[in-house]
Write an enzyme that holds these catalytic residues in place. Structure first.
Site, PDB file in Angstrom:
ATOM      1  N   HIS A   1       0.832  -1.197   0.000  1.00 18.66           N
ATOM      2  CA  HIS A   1       0.000   0.000   0.000  1.00 18.66           C
ATOM      3  C   HIS A   1       0.875   1.258   0.000  1.00 18.66           C
ATOM      4  O   HIS A   1       0.736   2.131  -0.871  1.00 18.66           O
ATOM      5  CB  HIS A   1      -0.912  -0.022   1.237  1.00 18.66           C
ATOM      6  CG  HIS A   1      -1.838   1.145   1.338  1.00 18.66           C
ATOM      7  ND1 HIS A   1      -3.158   1.092   0.962  1.00 18.66           N
ATOM      8  CD2 HIS A   1      -1.635   2.410   1.770  1.00 18.66           C
ATOM      9  CE1 HIS A   1      -3.727   2.265   1.159  1.00 18.66           C
ATOM     10  NE2 HIS A   1      -2.822   3.093   1.653  1.00 18.66           N
ATOM     11  N   GLU A   2       1.791   1.326   0.959  1.00 25.92           N
ATOM     12  CA  GLU A   2       2.621   2.530   1.067  1.00 25.92           C
ATOM     13  C   GLU A   2       3.566   2.654  -0.130  1.00 25.92           C
ATOM     14  O   GLU A   2       3.862   3.757  -0.584  1.00 25.92           O
ATOM     15  CB  GLU A   2       3.399   2.543   2.388  1.00 25.92           C
ATOM     16  CG  GLU A   2       2.528   2.504   3.660  1.00 25.92           C
ATOM     17  CD  GLU A   2       1.461   3.594   3.741  1.00 25.92           C
ATOM     18  OE1 GLU A   2       1.596   4.640   3.065  1.00 25.92           O
ATOM     19  OE2 GLU A   2       0.468   3.388   4.475  1.00 25.92           O
TER      20      GLU A   2
ATOM     21  N   GLU B   1      -4.705   7.667  -3.119  1.00 25.10           N
ATOM     22  CA  GLU B   1      -5.150   6.394  -2.560  1.00 25.10           C
ATOM     23  C   GLU B   1      -5.374   5.357  -3.667  1.00 25.10           C
ATOM     24  O   GLU B   1      -5.224   4.156  -3.446  1.00 25.10           O
ATOM     25  CB  GLU B   1      -6.425   6.618  -1.738  1.00 25.10           C
ATOM     26  CG  GLU B   1      -6.837   5.451  -0.861  1.00 25.10           C
ATOM     27  CD  GLU B   1      -5.890   5.160   0.305  1.00 25.10           C
ATOM     28  OE1 GLU B   1      -4.911   5.915   0.509  1.00 25.10           O
ATOM     29  OE2 GLU B   1      -6.127   4.167   1.005  1.00 25.10           O
TER      30      GLU B   1
HETATM   31 ZN    ZN Z   1      -3.261   5.152   1.761  1.00 29.40          ZN
END
Ligand code: ZN
Length: 505
Positions: free
Chosen positions: A267-268, A297
């Site tokens: 995710h990061e 995101e």
């Molecule tokens: Zn995020």
């Protein structure tokens, strides 16, 4: 002052402001990773001073003069040019910054600092009553902020604009209503299927040093550059794009669970790829800045979920995982593992939610915070309203406020208007990925072979390099030919879960 001189000074001003801000970002990263506890108070002084200097630069009357000198000049044509986008965004942030009185900015900073401390205790003790007066103060201040900034339709628009420039409450309401209508039958079918994932295999022993090797290797494989970034340990993982050539991601390791760190790193690293892909030439100006939190995101969710929870991805990575974690995974087949990492379960906590239920958690928060800002909902009514909405979505009632309305930090920090960007991110991720699959046939074969360069290159060219030349919505139309829709996400979820849970919706 001629327009050429004014534009050059404007760009210089923006770059210097961004450089100053990046110093604060670096100190902020350090605060959350390596700062010795005794240094916290001095760090607070450093960050407060930098925040004041940045605010002064964002609101200086000189910026207003420069804007007046360049607006209406050739620099504002065509609308998506580097100069036009730069001017448009400076105008937007300048107007916003000067409209909010300094006294309100200070009061918000003071109240939210305390509110976050009270919230931490309140969450720990399941004590909404102690948090209530603070949330009332935060909501009142955010209402004032919305009035000061101004809005076209509803006050919530003004708050949303800080995180998702160009989006409107009305448009998101329609999108989310469709999404909820489509998610509900899918979720019901899954929960009624009786199929159970063997989730316990993920809660075996996963030595931290090996998780580190595994996660770092996956981040590098998808294209996160470690000569232009770092991966460190923190309590609440985040990604900080300090500036060109320096993007820091963080994670936390749980020796008794694989998912947290591994999917957290993907995710990061997805956020990090976006930061590393921004055009360094335009650092500090809109074309070298992220388009919105929703787009940001989308980049993290795309790698974490669309790619990172897919079968082709694990056809490459699973043998490596079995080698690194023989005790946990040697006797587990790929199919069993895939089902476990894609398990759907109604749960109380948003950050633990799966792809099928996650967006319902967000829609609930989006509805409640709108009602708080419009005044339709009193803070005292939040726990009841939360539980009622939760029951409607999940057929469950949170047994405590800790597992309900006290679980997230956002409201205590004044982050009202932030939540919808998470679901917008999921929607954008699905729509971008569907387009990438169309533009790049055979992507799954790439993944099976451990190659992600075609996808990373596509994202870089279509999304990262575009920065904030246009709004998130316009970027989506440009990349996919359509405005944001729910269909790509729903098609993706249905395809995944119909096969995992053997249901048809
Ligand atoms: Zn995020």
């Amino acid at each position: 002052m001629n327009a050429e001189q004014a534009y050059a000074e404007l760009v210089q001003h923006c770059k210097e402001t961004a450089t100053l801000r990046s110093c604060a970002d670096l100190l902020g990263w350090d605060e959350r990773t390596y700062l010795p506890p005794q240094g916290a108070s001095h760090r607070g002084e450093q960050l407060a001073l930098l925040a004041r200097l940045v605010h002064e630069r964002l609101t200086t009357p000189r910026l207003g003069e420069l804007l007046t000198a360049v607006e209406g000049s050739a620099f504002t044509h065509p609308a998506e040019s580097v100069s036009a986008a730069t001017i448009r965004e400076v105008r937007r942030t300048y107007d916003r910054a000067v409209k909010i009185p300094a006294s309100l900015v200070q009061e918000l900073a003071r109240v939210t600092t305390q509110a976050q401390q009270v919230w931490q205790q309140a969450r720990k003790n399941n004590d909404f009553a102690s948090f209530r007066p603070w949330l009332e103060k935060v909501v009142a201040l955010k209402q004032q902020e919305a009035q000061a900034v101004g809005f076209a339709t509803v006050p919530y628009d003004a708050l949303l604009d800080e995180y998702e420039p160009g989006a409107t409450t009305g448009e998101i309401t329609r999108l989310f209503a469709t999404l909820r209508r489509e998610l509900t039958p899918l979720l019901q079918a899954i929960l009624a299927s009786g199929r159970q994932a063997r989730a316990e295999i993920l809660a075996r022993e996963y030595p931290v040093d090996r998780q580190q090797t595994f996660g770092q290797g996956a981040a590098a494989a998808i294209g996160f550059r470690f000569d232009a970034g770092r991966l460190d340990v923190t309590t609440h993982p985040f990604c900080s794009g300090i500036g060109p050539g320096d993007c820091r991601i963080t994670t936390r390791y749980n020796p008794h669970h694989l998912n947290e760190a591994f999917f957290g790193i993907l995710h990061e690293a997805g956020h990090g790829l976006y930061e590393q892909g921004l055009d360094p030439e335009h650092f500090g100006c809109a074309p070298g800045t992220a388009a919105s939190l929703g787009i940001h995101e989308s980049q993290s969710r795309l790698w974490e979920n669309q790619v990172g929870r897919s079968r082709p991805f694990w056809e490459h990575f699973y043998p490596r995982a079995q080698e690194l974690f023989p005790q946990a995974l040697a006797d587990v087949s790929l199919a069993v593992f895939l089902f476990a990492i894609n398990e759907v379960k109604a749960s109380f906590i948003r950050v633990e939610a799966d792809e099928a239920t996650y967006n319902l958690h967000i829609i609930l928060r989006f509805e409640l915070e709108q009602a708080l800002i419009s005044g339709d909902l009193k803070v005292s009514e939040v726990p009841g309203a939360w539980n009622e909405k939760f029951r409607q979505s999940f057929d469950l009632t949170p047994p405590t406020d800790t597992l309900g309305c006290l679980q997230d930090i956002h409201w205590s920090g004044g982050g009202i208007g932030y939540f919808p960007t998470y679901t917008l991110g999921n929607l954008y991720a699905a729509q971008f990925m569907a387009q990438a699959r169309q533009d790049l046939p055979g992507l799954d074969d790439d993944f099976r072979g451990g190659s992600f360069t075609r996808l990373t290159g596509w994202l870089r060219e279509k999304i990262h390099r575009e920065g904030h030349r246009r709004s998130a919505g316009a970027l989506c139309e440009r990349v996919t030919g359509r405005p944001l829709q729910t269909a790509p996400l729903m098609a993706y979820l249905k395809q995944k879960y119909e096969s995992l849970y053997e249901v048809t919706v």
